[in-house]
Every structure is written in C-alpha cells, then in structure tokens.
Motif scaffolding. Structure first.
Motif, PDB file in Angstrom:
ATOM      1  N   TYR A  35      25.165 -31.508  31.386  1.00 60.27           N
ATOM      2  CA  TYR A  35      25.339 -32.518  30.346  1.00 60.27           C
ATOM      3  C   TYR A  35      24.015 -33.065  29.836  1.00 60.27           C
ATOM      4  CZ  TYR A  35      29.996 -32.426  32.410  1.00 60.27           C
ATOM      5  OH  TYR A  35      31.223 -32.030  32.904  1.00 60.27           O
ATOM      6  N   GLY A  39      20.324 -41.121  30.211  1.00 59.01           N
ATOM      7  CA  GLY A  39      19.570 -42.015  29.353  1.00 59.01           C
ATOM      8  C   GLY A  39      19.366 -43.359  30.023  1.00 59.01           C
ATOM      9  N   ASP A  42      23.289 -48.502  29.643  1.00 61.64           N
ATOM     10  CA  ASP A  42      23.898 -49.117  28.467  1.00 61.64           C
ATOM     11  C   ASP A  42      24.170 -50.594  28.726  1.00 61.64           C
ATOM     12  OD1 ASP A  42      26.163 -49.216  30.096  1.00 61.64           O
ATOM     13  OD2 ASP A  42      27.226 -47.612  29.044  1.00 61.64           O
ATOM     14  N   PRO A  49      24.540 -39.371  30.216  1.00 63.63           N
ATOM     15  CA  PRO A  49      23.950 -38.384  29.309  1.00 63.63           C
ATOM     16  C   PRO A  49      24.318 -38.699  27.862  1.00 63.63           C
ATOM     17  CG  PRO A  49      25.214 -37.345  31.100  1.00 63.63           C
ATOM     18  CD  PRO A  49      25.579 -38.787  31.081  1.00 63.63           C
ATOM     19  N   ALA A  50      23.601 -38.120  26.936  1.00 64.23           N
ATOM     20  CA  ALA A  50      23.910 -38.281  25.519  1.00 64.23           C
ATOM     21  C   ALA A  50      25.325 -37.792  25.234  1.00 64.23           C
ATOM     22  CB  ALA A  50      22.899 -37.503  24.681  1.00 64.23           C
ATOM     23  N   GLY A  51      26.042 -38.522  24.385  1.00 62.33           N
ATOM     24  CA  GLY A  51      27.407 -38.143  24.025  1.00 62.33           C
ATOM     25  C   GLY A  51      28.473 -38.772  24.894  1.00 62.33           C
ATOM     26  N   ARG A  53      30.007 -42.413  26.854  1.00 62.87           N
ATOM     27  CA  ARG A  53      29.998 -43.872  26.727  1.00 62.87           C
ATOM     28  C   ARG A  53      30.861 -44.481  27.834  1.00 62.87           C
ATOM     29  NH1 ARG A  53      33.472 -41.861  22.898  1.00 62.87           N
ATOM     30  NH2 ARG A  53      35.563 -42.784  22.801  1.00 62.87           N
TER      31      ARG A  53
END
Length: 371
Positions: A35, A39, A42, A49-51, A53
């Motif tokens: 993946y 990052g 949040d 990972p990017a993508g 949430r």
C-alpha cells in the motif's frame, strides 16, 4: 504465491520430541508495503498509506447508536446483515466484561448499538463461526467460552465442553470441522475442539497439540480449582509462551504467542507446525491476528510501535496502520467488513493508557485493501 507453498517450503516441518523447537525459520523480512509508506498522522492520530482514511466510531463511556460503549474493547469480528454489517467487540474488564455490537447501514453510518453478552469476566478475544455466531472467550483462570448472537436476537450460551482455562482466541476450521483455541499462559497450550455435530458446540472433544505433532484428548476439559489444569494433563503437550490471536485460512491455522514473539502456523492438511514470523523483525508485542482470502495476514501490536503490520504471502512484513501517542495501549479486534473495504479495530486504553480501559477507542479505516 499461495501461503501454503511459502510455509511448506520455508517454515513447516514435522516434529518429534524437543525437535519441534528447532524448526527452520520462515524467511519473512521487512520490506515495502503493497500500500506504500505511512503518511503523517491524521486528525485522529492514525498514520495511514495514501488513499486510506480513518474515523472514530466509538469511545468508551460515550453513546454510540444509543448505547454506552464498553471499557477496554478487545477481540472483534464483522458479520453481514442485509445491506449492512455488524461489528462485535469484547470488553476485557473484570466481572462485567461481556460484548457489544454496532450495526452499520449500507452507507457506513451507524444504525444502532447493543449488548450481546453481560456479566462475564475479562472477555479478551474469541472468534466468529461459519454459522454467524461470536465466540467470546474469558481470559481468567478456568475461563469459559460463550457463544453469542451478533444480531441480538438470542441469549448467549456457555460452552463448557470447549474447556475451562485461560482462553484467548478461537478460529473455526470448516474444512476439518474443528475449532482451534489459544491459551494465554506462560506455558499455554494450543487446542482444538471437535464438536459432536458441526454447528453445535454443546458437546464434543477437547484435544491438545502434542509432540509429533499429534493431537491427544484432554482427559478433563473442565477441571476444578484444585485439580490439574488442562495444559498440564497431557505430558507430551507442546507449550507456547502467551497464546494470543488465532486465524484460520486456506488449510492453515495461524496463531500468535507474545512471549515466543512468533506467528505460528499449523497446517491442518499436512499435520505440520511451523511459523511465518520468527520474532526477528520490527513486529513487536504480537497479539491479535486476522487475514483475507488473498493470503495477507494482519497482525496487531500490544504496545511496540502501536502498529498493524501486514505479512504478505511472499514474506514481506510492513506497517499499514500506526497510532500516534498511544504507547501505553494495545491494538485489538482487527476485523474486515464483509466486502473487505473497511478494517475495524480498537485501541484498548487509547491516549490515557489506563489499565481499566476507560480511554478505549474503536476505529474504522477505509481504503483499497487487497482481498
């Protein structure tokens, strides 16, 4: 590459006597996640990972779907329910443990929440059954297994034939019609329960994995307080340091042992015991485990870096989720929604780190998971 091929070629052997401890190591290694890298954390303190949430779906002591969410959320599982689904979670607190459920609508919004088990003690992990019940396990001396209804229509039922010991997790094997069970003791055992009738856990035979490996019956599955406990009744029984999570898939039952720092693998078709992680990497505090049909395993940490790591069928280990600022907690109850797009899990003590689990947080992560 199929998981069985990887295991058989690198980590699975047949043992006799003390030789079982000298198995060849599975060549798992740190590598790049499928993946991508994690990052920055949040707004919920979740690094992804990017993508992907995250969202918080429940907090201990706060209302979710009209019900107060329980302390110390632990083992969990998901169940399809019409166009929606249900996430079940145990409560690992003394005397009032039990389990609760959250029902989600098709769009992911919360419909309602409710209790499915009450008045039990330190309900730690467990496992779902092919007939859509949840096995909630007590992690206490002479602890019991309770079969519960995730849909909230039927009362929970105690299943004493599955043994009275310090239960941790359970994993159903529909291919061989057994239920595997782990034991959270420093010299715990690995068991299987063979129901008299598959789908009915009211009677059957409890067996323990022994040197060979072979399975031998436990003479007394429900010993009294002053009687010999299950893990000491069979002299040739294999012992594991702190049995934790348990997951069955593709003919193999994977189970973790926090003291051994291993992800063990019992191949039920070949009757071999090996491991897919030998404790030599960055994965620490090995605890709950789940998996998907692609062969990917997801292992949650108790402490450590507070990560959920993936172990791919080709032996790559990499973090896919990390919780920030919660080093005094543990990640519990990882379970995928029926369509595989959402992963639920909890931080048992959250940012507070309190042993009573008053700061428990239950999360949902959505993204392009492989399944």
């Amino acid at each position: 590459m199929q998981r069985r091929t990887f295991l058989a070629g690198l980590g699975a052997v047949a043992f006799s006597g003390a030789m079982w401890q000298e198995a060849a190591l599975a060549s798992t290694r740190a590598g790049a996640s499928p993946y991508g890298p994690l990052g920055a954390p949040d707004a919920n303190g979740v690094a992804l990972p990017a993508g992907f949430r995250s969202r918080v779906v429940a907090r201990t002591g706060q209302l979710v779907g009209g019900t107060l969410w329980h302390p110390a959320p632990d083992g969990g599982a998901c169940f399809a329910d019409g166009t929606g689904w249900i996430y079940v979670s145990n409560s690992e607190i003394p005397l009032a443990g039990g389990a609760s459920a959250i029902k989600f609508r098709a769009d992911g919004s919360v419909d309602r929440a409710y209790r499915i088990l009450s008045g039990t003690n330190l309900n730690c992990a467990g496992g779902r059954t092919p007939w859509n019940t949840w096995l909630s396990c007590e992690e206490i001396f002479r602890g019991k297994v309770y079969e519960t209804d995730p849909f909230g229509n039927r009362a929970a039922v105690q299943r004493p034939a599955m043994g009275k010991f310090k239960h941790e997790a359970a994993a159903c094997d529909p291919d061989h019609r057994v239920v595997y069970l782990t034991e959270d003791e420093g010299d715990g055992c690995f068991y299987r329960f063979i129901p008299t009738t598959w789908g009915d856990l009211s009677s059957g035979r409890l067996e323990v994995l022994c040197e060979g490996p072979v399975w031998r019956p436990v003479p007394d599955a429900t010993p009294g307080v002053f009687q010999t406990q299950t893990r000491h009744q069979v002299s040739s029984a294999l012992h594991f340091d702190g049995g934790e999570g348990c997951h069955y898939g593709g003919g193999i039952c994977y189970f973790t042992a926090k003291g051994d720092r291993k992800v063990w693998a019992y191949d039920a078709n070949r009757n071999t015991l090996g491991f897919v992680y030998d404790g030599g990497g960055s994965l620490d505090g090995i605890d709950n485990i789940t998996g998907v049909s692609s062969g990917d395993l997801y292992v949650a940490e108790d402490g450590g870096n507070m990560e959920i790591n993936i172990i791919t069928p080709d032996g790559i280990i990499a973090p896919v989720i990390r919780l920030d600022g919660q080093s005094q907690s543990e990640i519990t109850g990882p379970a995928f929604s029926p369509d595989g797009s959402r992963l639920y899990f909890s931080s048992q003590r959250g940012t507070s780190g309190e042993r009573a689990g008053t700061g428990g947080i239950t999360y949902e992560v959505t993204g392009p998971f492989r399944h």
